[in-house]
Design a protein around this motif. Structure first.
Motif, PDB file in Angstrom:
ATOM      1  N   TYR A  62       0.811  -1.208   0.024  1.00 24.28           N
ATOM      2  CA  TYR A  62      -0.003   0.046   0.010  1.00 24.28           C
ATOM      3  C   TYR A  62       0.789   1.253  -0.080  1.00 24.28           C
ATOM      4  O   TYR A  62       0.185   2.219   0.024  1.00 24.28           O
ATOM      5  CB  TYR A  62      -0.944  -0.069   1.283  1.00 24.28           C
ATOM      6  CG  TYR A  62      -1.893  -1.208   1.124  1.00 24.28           C
ATOM      7  CD1 TYR A  62      -2.575  -1.538   0.031  1.00 24.28           C
ATOM      8  CD2 TYR A  62      -2.564  -1.453   2.388  1.00 24.28           C
ATOM      9  CE1 TYR A  62      -3.617  -2.176   0.015  1.00 24.28           C
ATOM     10  CE2 TYR A  62      -3.631  -2.237   2.330  1.00 24.28           C
ATOM     11  CZ  TYR A  62      -4.005  -2.742   1.154  1.00 24.28           C
ATOM     12  OH  TYR A  62      -5.179  -3.878   0.867  1.00 24.28           O
TER      13      TYR A  62
ATOM     14  N   ILE B 205     -13.875  11.435   4.784  1.00 30.16           N
ATOM     15  CA  ILE B 205     -13.085  10.103   4.702  1.00 30.16           C
ATOM     16  C   ILE B 205     -13.678   9.353   3.611  1.00 30.16           C
ATOM     17  O   ILE B 205     -13.065   8.440   3.081  1.00 30.16           O
ATOM     18  CB  ILE B 205     -13.275   9.485   6.157  1.00 30.16           C
ATOM     19  CG1 ILE B 205     -12.545  10.190   7.075  1.00 30.16           C
ATOM     20  CG2 ILE B 205     -12.758   8.104   6.115  1.00 30.16           C
ATOM     21  CD1 ILE B 205     -10.778  10.144   6.852  1.00 30.16           C
ATOM     22  N   ALA B 206     -14.925   9.292   3.445  1.00 34.19           N
ATOM     23  CA  ALA B 206     -15.771   8.471   2.227  1.00 34.19           C
ATOM     24  C   ALA B 206     -14.850   8.786   1.008  1.00 34.19           C
ATOM     25  O   ALA B 206     -14.624   7.988   0.265  1.00 34.19           O
ATOM     26  CB  ALA B 206     -17.096   8.831   2.413  1.00 34.19           C
TER      27      ALA B 206
ATOM     28  N   SER C  45     -11.337   7.570   0.951  1.00 32.85           N
ATOM     29  CA  SER C  45     -11.442   6.096   0.774  1.00 32.85           C
ATOM     30  C   SER C  45     -11.790   5.682  -0.439  1.00 32.85           C
ATOM     31  O   SER C  45     -11.105   4.754  -1.233  1.00 32.85           O
ATOM     32  CB  SER C  45     -12.492   5.529   1.717  1.00 32.85           C
ATOM     33  OG  SER C  45     -12.131   5.888   3.134  1.00 32.85           O
TER      34      SER C  45
ATOM     35  N   GLU D 198      -9.046   3.551  -2.714  1.00 32.37           N
ATOM     36  CA  GLU D 198      -9.588   2.388  -2.827  1.00 32.37           C
ATOM     37  C   GLU D 198      -9.497   1.544  -1.770  1.00 32.37           C
ATOM     38  O   GLU D 198      -9.040   0.405  -1.690  1.00 32.37           O
ATOM     39  CB  GLU D 198      -9.242   1.696  -4.079  1.00 32.37           C
ATOM     40  CG  GLU D 198      -9.763   2.403  -5.368  1.00 32.37           C
ATOM     41  CD  GLU D 198      -9.288   1.689  -6.614  1.00 32.37           C
ATOM     42  OE1 GLU D 198      -8.041   1.033  -6.666  1.00 32.37           O
ATOM     43  OE2 GLU D 198     -10.114   1.756  -7.652  1.00 32.37           O
ATOM     44  N   LEU D 199      -9.395   2.230  -0.555  1.00 35.21           N
ATOM     45  CA  LEU D 199      -9.155   1.428   0.974  1.00 35.21           C
ATOM     46  C   LEU D 199     -10.351   1.732   1.764  1.00 35.21           C
ATOM     47  O   LEU D 199     -11.165   2.544   1.418  1.00 35.21           O
ATOM     48  CB  LEU D 199      -7.765   2.072   1.457  1.00 35.21           C
ATOM     49  CG  LEU D 199      -6.380   1.920   0.663  1.00 35.21           C
ATOM     50  CD1 LEU D 199      -5.391   2.828   1.340  1.00 35.21           C
ATOM     51  CD2 LEU D 199      -6.251   0.345   0.606  1.00 35.21           C
ATOM     52  N   ASN D 200     -10.592   0.751   2.548  1.00 30.83           N
ATOM     53  CA  ASN D 200     -11.640   1.137   3.761  1.00 30.83           C
ATOM     54  C   ASN D 200     -11.296   2.157   4.542  1.00 30.83           C
ATOM     55  O   ASN D 200     -10.276   2.627   4.832  1.00 30.83           O
ATOM     56  CB  ASN D 200     -12.254  -0.077   4.480  1.00 30.83           C
ATOM     57  CG  ASN D 200     -11.056  -0.595   5.321  1.00 30.83           C
ATOM     58  OD1 ASN D 200     -10.808   0.159   6.266  1.00 30.83           O
ATOM     59  ND2 ASN D 200     -10.576  -1.925   5.163  1.00 30.83           N
ATOM     60  N   LYS D 201     -12.364   2.658   5.194  1.00 30.72           N
ATOM     61  CA  LYS D 201     -12.187   4.066   5.986  1.00 30.72           C
ATOM     62  C   LYS D 201     -11.289   3.770   7.393  1.00 30.72           C
ATOM     63  O   LYS D 201     -10.624   4.429   7.558  1.00 30.72           O
ATOM     64  CB  LYS D 201     -13.659   4.208   6.579  1.00 30.72           C
ATOM     65  CG  LYS D 201     -14.707   4.570   5.562  1.00 30.72           C
ATOM     66  CD  LYS D 201     -15.920   5.187   6.120  1.00 30.72           C
ATOM     67  CE  LYS D 201     -16.798   5.570   4.956  1.00 30.72           C
ATOM     68  NZ  LYS D 201     -18.344   5.895   5.442  1.00 30.72           N
ATOM     69  N   ASN D 202     -11.499   2.570   8.018  1.00 27.42           N
ATOM     70  CA  ASN D 202     -10.475   2.391   9.192  1.00 27.42           C
ATOM     71  C   ASN D 202      -9.085   2.197   8.669  1.00 27.42           C
ATOM     72  O   ASN D 202      -8.186   2.870   9.536  1.00 27.42           O
ATOM     73  CB  ASN D 202     -10.940   0.997   9.734  1.00 27.42           C
ATOM     74  CG  ASN D 202     -12.151   1.293  10.736  1.00 27.42           C
ATOM     75  OD1 ASN D 202     -12.533   2.438  10.883  1.00 27.42           O
ATOM     76  ND2 ASN D 202     -12.511   0.315  11.339  1.00 27.42           N
ATOM     77  N   THR D 203      -8.807   1.944   7.511  1.00 34.64           N
ATOM     78  CA  THR D 203      -7.134   1.698   7.034  1.00 34.64           C
ATOM     79  C   THR D 203      -6.571   2.924   6.628  1.00 34.64           C
ATOM     80  O   THR D 203      -5.799   3.437   6.982  1.00 34.64           O
ATOM     81  CB  THR D 203      -7.266   0.718   5.730  1.00 34.64           C
ATOM     82  OG1 THR D 203      -7.558  -0.676   6.255  1.00 34.64           O
ATOM     83  CG2 THR D 203      -5.766   0.736   5.333  1.00 34.64           C
ATOM     84  N   VAL D 204      -7.762   3.939   5.880  1.00 36.94           N
ATOM     85  CA  VAL D 204      -7.224   5.205   5.815  1.00 36.94           C
ATOM     86  C   VAL D 204      -7.075   6.053   6.985  1.00 36.94           C
ATOM     87  O   VAL D 204      -6.242   6.783   7.105  1.00 36.94           O
ATOM     88  CB  VAL D 204      -8.536   5.934   4.862  1.00 36.94           C
ATOM     89  CG1 VAL D 204      -8.259   7.541   4.781  1.00 36.94           C
ATOM     90  CG2 VAL D 204      -8.459   5.298   3.550  1.00 36.94           C
TER      91      VAL D 204
ATOM     92  N   LYS E  84     -12.013  10.467  12.995  1.00 37.60           N
ATOM     93  CA  LYS E  84     -11.325  11.334  11.856  1.00 37.60           C
ATOM     94  C   LYS E  84     -11.242  12.700  12.269  1.00 37.60           C
ATOM     95  O   LYS E  84     -11.817  13.258  13.100  1.00 37.60           O
ATOM     96  CB  LYS E  84     -12.561  11.380  10.625  1.00 37.60           C
ATOM     97  CG  LYS E  84     -13.582  12.421  10.830  1.00 37.60           C
ATOM     98  CD  LYS E  84     -14.554  12.217   9.664  1.00 37.60           C
ATOM     99  CE  LYS E  84     -15.668  13.618   9.449  1.00 37.60           C
ATOM    100  NZ  LYS E  84     -14.894  14.956   9.551  1.00 37.60           N
TER     101      LYS E  84
END
Length: 419
Positions: free
Chosen positions: A258, A279-280, A283, A287-293, A321
């Motif tokens: 990543y 965040i949406a 994300s 192309e990553l989920n919100k928690n990863t971001v 966030k």
């Protein structure tokens, strides 16, 4: 008799071998320490308590930790190894020898102070340092490491023993001293707010602060500018790449797959800061989920690539966030952004300088920033009005293109004098 001779011969060989090992380190020490200039030193040198048994100096890559350590050694011990020894921890030497082994030999030869540079590049650094300070309490150790270095959660918890200092890049004041040879005294934020006219007068008698400030915004944060902006920005890109490619996977468990996405996120933020966080949207872009971001944003904040701002820092939860995102310093912005916005540059500067010694929160609709929960700053050009902060107590404007204060409208460069 023959057996005694063999044993004696073995130990003589061992001692000779160890002495040869130390000679190699002493030779490298002399070369590296003799190369460093001591004409100008950072203020942090006088703040660090070098006499403590265990001292850590942490900071982002490129801010000058190595130079500071070598300068201290040269000024206090001279260039020859003996009482002091400087070692770079990714040296080839440590592929065949342990830190513990080296420390034992150094101590047996009368050594008093070990200086270990980039300690995070030696895998078992914390365990071996703990053993060294337990075995030889009269041996002092000073070490440098990444801003991401975890002293508290390292393999051997050193947090109760180590005195830790964080090193930042050059402040505006330090830049003027470092590159122009003009020494401006340090002033606390409180002194700046109470006596802006006197401080402005003092600075303007020494230099043209606005002209130097504009230069600082472009090339003043890292102490490796040599007059060539293209090369300087290339080095900044290398610093950023190293942090993302090497340090984030090592210290923050960032998946190596990543790292390209993290670089894409940094470039996106450079062109969209100050970024009111969606965040949406971020994300979807990565192309990553919100928690990863959120996790990656937090890691980049700790790595001193970003500043994450919240409206209430005390109540921040782990996966909350941020309310606004800034690039860590203006030089990264100039190096990576395809479109420079002066408003962004101003705010980035204020956050960078003040966050070194103060808590900076996002002011939202009550000024741009709240400092230590009690001072409000609005940032803008010299024509900026007080409309947005008119009824807020203890509020000020930090304005660009000013040499002197106008009431509670202060030149923005003043906050670059606090360290």
């Amino acid at each position: 008799m023959f057996v005694v001779y063999v044993i004696y011969y073995y130990f003589c060989r061992q001692e000779h071998s160890h002495n040869k090992i130390m000679e190699t380190l002493f030779k490298k020490h002399k070369i590296l320490i003799s190369q460093v200039e001591t004409r100008i030193v950072r203020q942090l040198m006088n703040i660090i308590d070098w006499e403590k048994q265990l001292v850590a100096i942490r900071g982002s890559r490129g801010v000058g930790k190595t130079t500071l350590m070598r300068q201290y050694i040269k000024l206090n011990y001279g260039i020859n190894a003996g009482k002091a020894l400087y070692c770079v921890m990714d040296s080839m030497f440590f592929t065949n020898h342990t830190l513990l082994e080296m420390a034992e030999q150094f101590h047996s030869m009368g050594g008093k102070h070990l200086f270990l540079d980039e300690v995070h590049k030696y895998p078992t650094w914390s365990k071996e340092i703990k053993e060294i300070v337990d075995l030889w309490p009269d041996l002092k150790i000073t070490f440098t490491g990444s801003s991401l270095l975890q002293i508290l959660n390292s393999q051997a918890d050193l947090s109760r023993r180590v005195l830790s200092y964080d090193m930042s890049g050059l402040s505006f004041r330090e830049f003027v001293h470092f590159y122009k040879g003009i020494e401006i005294p340090c002033h606390s934020l409180q002194e700046i707010l109470e006596n802006p006219d006197g401080i402005c007068q003092e600075v303007c008698e020494l230099c043209d602060p606005q002209l130097l400030f504009e230069e600082y915004l472009r090339v003043g944060y890292y102490p490796f500018y040599d007059g060539n902006e293209t090369e300087y920005y290339s080095r900044i890109e290398n610093v950023v790449s190293f942090i993302i490619d090497q340090e984030l996977p090592q210290f923050c468990n960032v998946d190596q797959a990543y790292t390209r996405k993290l670089k894409a996120m940094l470039l996106f933020l450079c062109d969209n800061t100050p970024y009111e966080v969606n965040i949406a949207k971020l994300s979807a872009y990565l192309e990553l989920n919100k928690n990863t971001v959120l996790s990656y944003l937090s890691s980049m904040d700790k790595a001193e690539l970003l500043h994450l701002l919240y409206t209430d820092k005390k109540s921040v939860t782990k996966m909350q966030k941020p309310d606004k995102i800034y690039i860590h310093n203006t030089n990264i912005l100039y190096a990576l952004s395809s479109q420079i916005n002066i408003g962004t540059i101003r705010e980035c500067f204020v956050v960078n300088q003040l966050s070194t010694l103060h808590t900076v929160e996002y002011g939202k609709d009550k000024g741009d920033f709240k400092i230590d929960g009690k001072i409000t700053f609005e940032v803008g050009g010299k024509d900026k009005s007080f409309q947005q902060i008119a009824n807020i107590p203890n509020s000020y404007i930090l304005a660009d293109n000013l040499d002197f204060s106008i009431g509670k409208k202060l030149p923005i460069w003043l906050v670059g004098l606090i360290y």
